[in-house]
Design a protein around this motif. Structure first.
Motif, PDB file in Angstrom:
ATOM      1  N   GLY A 106       0.816  -1.195   0.000  1.00  0.00           N
ATOM      2  CA  GLY A 106       0.000   0.000   0.000  1.00  0.00           C
ATOM      3  C   GLY A 106       0.856   1.254   0.000  1.00  0.00           C
ATOM      4  N   SER A 107       0.435   2.248   0.717  1.00  0.00           N
ATOM      5  CA  SER A 107       1.200   3.487   0.772  1.00  0.00           C
ATOM      6  C   SER A 107       2.112   3.530   1.989  1.00  0.00           C
ATOM      7  N   THR A 108       2.073   2.472   2.811  1.00  0.00           N
ATOM      8  CA  THR A 108       2.848   2.481   4.049  1.00  0.00           C
ATOM      9  C   THR A 108       4.337   2.317   3.792  1.00  0.00           C
ATOM     10  N   TYR A 109       4.683   1.407   2.892  1.00  0.00           N
ATOM     11  CA  TYR A 109       6.083   1.117   2.659  1.00  0.00           C
ATOM     12  C   TYR A 109       6.448   1.332   1.198  1.00  0.00           C
ATOM     13  N   GLY A 110       7.304   2.343   0.957  1.00  0.00           N
ATOM     14  CA  GLY A 110       7.930   2.428  -0.338  1.00  0.00           C
ATOM     15  C   GLY A 110       9.134   1.508  -0.299  1.00  0.00           C
ATOM     16  N   ILE A 111       9.310   0.676  -1.288  1.00  0.00           N
ATOM     17  CA  ILE A 111      10.335  -0.362  -1.194  1.00  0.00           C
ATOM     18  C   ILE A 111      10.974  -0.624  -2.541  1.00  0.00           C
ATOM     19  N   VAL A 112      12.262  -0.938  -2.532  1.00  0.00           N
ATOM     20  CA  VAL A 112      12.991  -1.342  -3.733  1.00  0.00           C
ATOM     21  C   VAL A 112      13.791  -2.598  -3.390  1.00  0.00           C
ATOM     22  N   TYR A 113      13.610  -3.637  -4.196  1.00  0.00           N
ATOM     23  CA  TYR A 113      14.447  -4.827  -4.091  1.00  0.00           C
ATOM     24  C   TYR A 113      15.452  -4.816  -5.231  1.00  0.00           C
ATOM     25  N   GLY A 114      16.716  -5.000  -4.897  1.00  0.00           N
ATOM     26  CA  GLY A 114      17.753  -5.159  -5.914  1.00  0.00           C
ATOM     27  C   GLY A 114      18.171  -6.610  -5.950  1.00  0.00           C
ATOM     28  N   LEU A 115      17.944  -7.283  -7.087  1.00  0.00           N
ATOM     29  CA  LEU A 115      18.164  -8.727  -7.177  1.00  0.00           C
ATOM     30  C   LEU A 115      19.228  -9.070  -8.207  1.00  0.00           C
ATOM     31  N   ASN A 116      19.965 -10.117  -7.919  1.00  0.00           N
ATOM     32  CA  ASN A 116      20.990 -10.644  -8.814  1.00  0.00           C
ATOM     33  C   ASN A 116      20.521 -12.012  -9.296  1.00  0.00           C
ATOM     34  N   SER A 117      20.192 -12.117 -10.570  1.00  0.00           N
ATOM     35  CA  SER A 117      19.558 -13.331 -11.108  1.00  0.00           C
ATOM     36  C   SER A 117      20.457 -14.558 -11.074  1.00  0.00           C
ATOM     37  N   ASP A 118      21.771 -14.379 -10.901  1.00  0.00           N
ATOM     38  CA  ASP A 118      22.684 -15.526 -10.882  1.00  0.00           C
ATOM     39  C   ASP A 118      22.372 -16.479  -9.731  1.00  0.00           C
ATOM     40  N   TYR A 119      21.700 -15.991  -8.708  1.00  0.00           N
ATOM     41  CA  TYR A 119      21.536 -16.784  -7.490  1.00  0.00           C
ATOM     42  C   TYR A 119      20.096 -17.199  -7.211  1.00  0.00           C
ATOM     43  N   TRP A 120      19.208 -16.939  -8.159  1.00  0.00           N
ATOM     44  CA  TRP A 120      17.808 -17.302  -7.969  1.00  0.00           C
ATOM     45  C   TRP A 120      17.423 -18.440  -8.904  1.00  0.00           C
ATOM     46  N   LYS A 121      16.565 -19.288  -8.432  1.00  0.00           N
ATOM     47  CA  LYS A 121      16.003 -20.310  -9.315  1.00  0.00           C
ATOM     48  C   LYS A 121      14.626 -20.716  -8.817  1.00  0.00           C
ATOM     49  N   LEU A 122      13.808 -21.122  -9.751  1.00  0.00           N
ATOM     50  CA  LEU A 122      12.495 -21.676  -9.438  1.00  0.00           C
ATOM     51  C   LEU A 122      12.605 -23.180  -9.559  1.00  0.00           C
ATOM     52  N   VAL A 123      12.400 -23.878  -8.459  1.00  0.00           N
ATOM     53  CA  VAL A 123      12.483 -25.343  -8.446  1.00  0.00           C
ATOM     54  C   VAL A 123      11.062 -25.894  -8.519  1.00  0.00           C
ATOM     55  N   VAL A 124      10.811 -26.751  -9.492  1.00  0.00           N
ATOM     56  CA  VAL A 124       9.473 -27.326  -9.670  1.00  0.00           C
ATOM     57  C   VAL A 124       9.577 -28.846  -9.746  1.00  0.00           C
ATOM     58  N   HIS A 125       8.500 -29.497  -9.375  1.00  0.00           N
ATOM     59  CA  HIS A 125       8.459 -30.960  -9.463  1.00  0.00           C
ATOM     60  C   HIS A 125       8.079 -31.353 -10.888  1.00  0.00           C
ATOM     61  N   ARG A 126       8.864 -32.222 -11.462  1.00  0.00           N
ATOM     62  CA  ARG A 126       8.676 -32.598 -12.861  1.00  0.00           C
ATOM     63  C   ARG A 126       7.277 -33.148 -13.144  1.00  0.00           C
ATOM     64  N   ASP A 127       6.735 -33.890 -12.218  1.00  0.00           N
ATOM     65  CA  ASP A 127       5.439 -34.532 -12.445  1.00  0.00           C
ATOM     66  C   ASP A 127       4.279 -33.811 -11.766  1.00  0.00           C
ATOM     67  N   ALA A 128       4.543 -32.607 -11.245  1.00  0.00           N
ATOM     68  CA  ALA A 128       3.468 -31.901 -10.548  1.00  0.00           C
ATOM     69  C   ALA A 128       3.582 -30.397 -10.746  1.00  0.00           C
ATOM     70  N   PHE A 129       3.959 -29.987 -11.952  1.00  0.00           N
ATOM     71  CA  PHE A 129       4.005 -28.558 -12.250  1.00  0.00           C
ATOM     72  C   PHE A 129       3.034 -28.284 -13.385  1.00  0.00           C
ATOM     73  N   MET A 130       1.896 -27.693 -13.034  1.00  0.00           N
ATOM     74  CA  MET A 130       0.805 -27.478 -13.975  1.00  0.00           C
ATOM     75  C   MET A 130       0.385 -28.806 -14.599  1.00  0.00           C
ATOM     76  N   LYS A 131       0.089 -29.739 -13.722  1.00  0.00           N
ATOM     77  CA  LYS A 131      -0.339 -31.076 -14.132  1.00  0.00           C
ATOM     78  C   LYS A 131      -1.714 -31.370 -13.541  1.00  0.00           C
ATOM     79  N   SER A 132      -2.409 -32.290 -14.182  1.00  0.00           N
ATOM     80  CA  SER A 132      -3.722 -32.697 -13.683  1.00  0.00           C
ATOM     81  C   SER A 132      -3.940 -34.180 -13.967  1.00  0.00           C
TER      82      SER A 132
END
Length: 368
Positions: A304-330
């Motif tokens: 909201g208006s309470t917190y003005g915020i900036v995140y500075g991120l370095n993509s070398d150290y981030w990853k999204l880990v997903v399960h091979r058989d349970a990522f957008m599966k049905s």
């Protein structure tokens, strides 16, 4: 002409396999793409903001990691530097001291689910053609997709349940994924990151802490004025989080709409007409010292208006880990015993991981 004369009867598409087959095509050809296109953080992390990458290219970049299972996600987190680097000559002894700068941590899997339900009544009133049934299914799938994308996008910007008072807000549920504020804390001097038995203590691993504004830090003001010092604070924290000029630097800023507009207005006198028949004015995108700046509606909504915020991120150290058989599966459509309807559960099993918080920063409490 009656449906029976066309060979189209309720039996033509009342069976679960018909609906399931069409849903599986959608999940294969569209759903995963939309997750990466619709979640601002995922889109940047996988490089899809710069170019149209295939999922194979996204996976090759290291930003997306498929796992085949495990009770939890084991992640090697960088908690210190390697002290054995040295110069030597000929027979001089080389330091082989075992290093403890990589701390194994266990991060819990997070599960998300969204359901698609079609009633028998909806099937019957749309049974004059298969295309109408398929269009109905597509509409429901689109609704489910957009809602799941919005929820994941929102959860990316929520922190830990134990976050301190006055910092970016905590998670709504303990089952939500570990968002950016969980990894990039407004006060990274307490609590354990990861599981209680196999996590990294922020209190004892100072190398592991992210950069932030606070007492004794490079930016000491906890309520900085953007007009007076905002750009300077961002620059100082970016330098503190980097490995050196042009080395291992922050490569994206994420902020609220309010702070984004502060940054935009600060460039007012540098705007120029661009060439072209459209008479375009200004910039299509905003960058700060060559680093792209993104505003995310979820950040603005959460803070909201309470917190003005900036995140500075370095993509070398981030990853999204997903399960091979349970990522957008049905597992497909099933009919409950107490309803004249069919329901399919679409699930996503995943979590967001940061391997080195030292190269990230947060500047929070920003005012005009």
């Amino acid at each position: 002409m009656p449906n029976s004369d066309l060979g189209l009867t309720y039996a033509s598409y009342k069976d679960e396999p018909f609906l399931t087959a069409n849903m599986q095509i959608w999940l294969r050809d569209r759903a995963v793409d939309q997750i990466f296109d619709g979640v601002t953080l995922f889109k940047w992390l996988t490089g899809r903001d710069q170019e149209d990458l295939s999922l194979d290219q996204v996976q090759a970049s290291g930003a997306l990691e498929y796992r085949d299972g495990g009770q939890s996600i084991d992640v090697p987190l960088l908690t210190g530097s390697n002290s054995t680097v040295q110069s030597y000559h000929q027979y001089q002894t080389i330091d082989t001291t075992p290093q403890a700068g990589i701390g194994p941590s266990m991060i819990d899997w997070r599960e998300y689910a969204v359901t698609v339900t079609i009633s028998k009544f909806e099937e019957l009133v749309n049974m004059d053609s298969k295309s109408r049934v398929i269009n109905l299914l597509k509409t429901k799938q689109l609704q489910a997709e957009k809602t799941l994308v919005d929820r994941l996008n929102s959860d990316c910007w929520r922190g830990d349940q134990n976050a301190q008072t006055g910092a970016p807000p905590t998670k709504v549920n303990t089952t939500d994924l570990e968002g950016v504020p969980y990894w990039v804390s407004a006060d990274p001097t307490a609590y354990t990151v990861g599981s209680a038995t196999a996590g990294i203590s922020q209190a004892t691993n100072s190398f592991w802490r992210n950069q932030y504004n606070g007492t004794s830090q490079v930016v000491t003001d906890t309520t900085p004025s953007f007009a007076a010092e905002g750009k300077n604070d961002i620059q100082l924290l970016s330098m503190e989080a980097s490995g050196g000029p042009g080395l291992d630097e922050v490569d994206a800023y994420f902020t609220t709409k309010t702070v984004f507009n502060y940054m935009w207005d600060s460039l007012e006198d540098m705007r120029r007409y661009s060439s072209g028949d459209t008479g375009d004015v200004g910039y299509k995108r905003l960058s700060f010292q060559g680093v792209p700046v993104y505003w995310d509606p979820a950040l603005s909504t959460i803070n909201g208006s309470t917190y003005g915020i900036v995140y500075g991120l370095n993509s070398d150290y981030w990853k999204l880990v997903v399960h091979r058989d349970a990522f957008m599966k049905s597992d497909g459509f099933r009919s409950p015993t107490n309803q004249t309807a069919k329901t399919a559960i679409i699930m996503a099993m995943l979590n967001l991981v940061c391997m080195s918080r030292r190269r990230q920063f947060v500047l929070y409490g920003i005012g005009s």
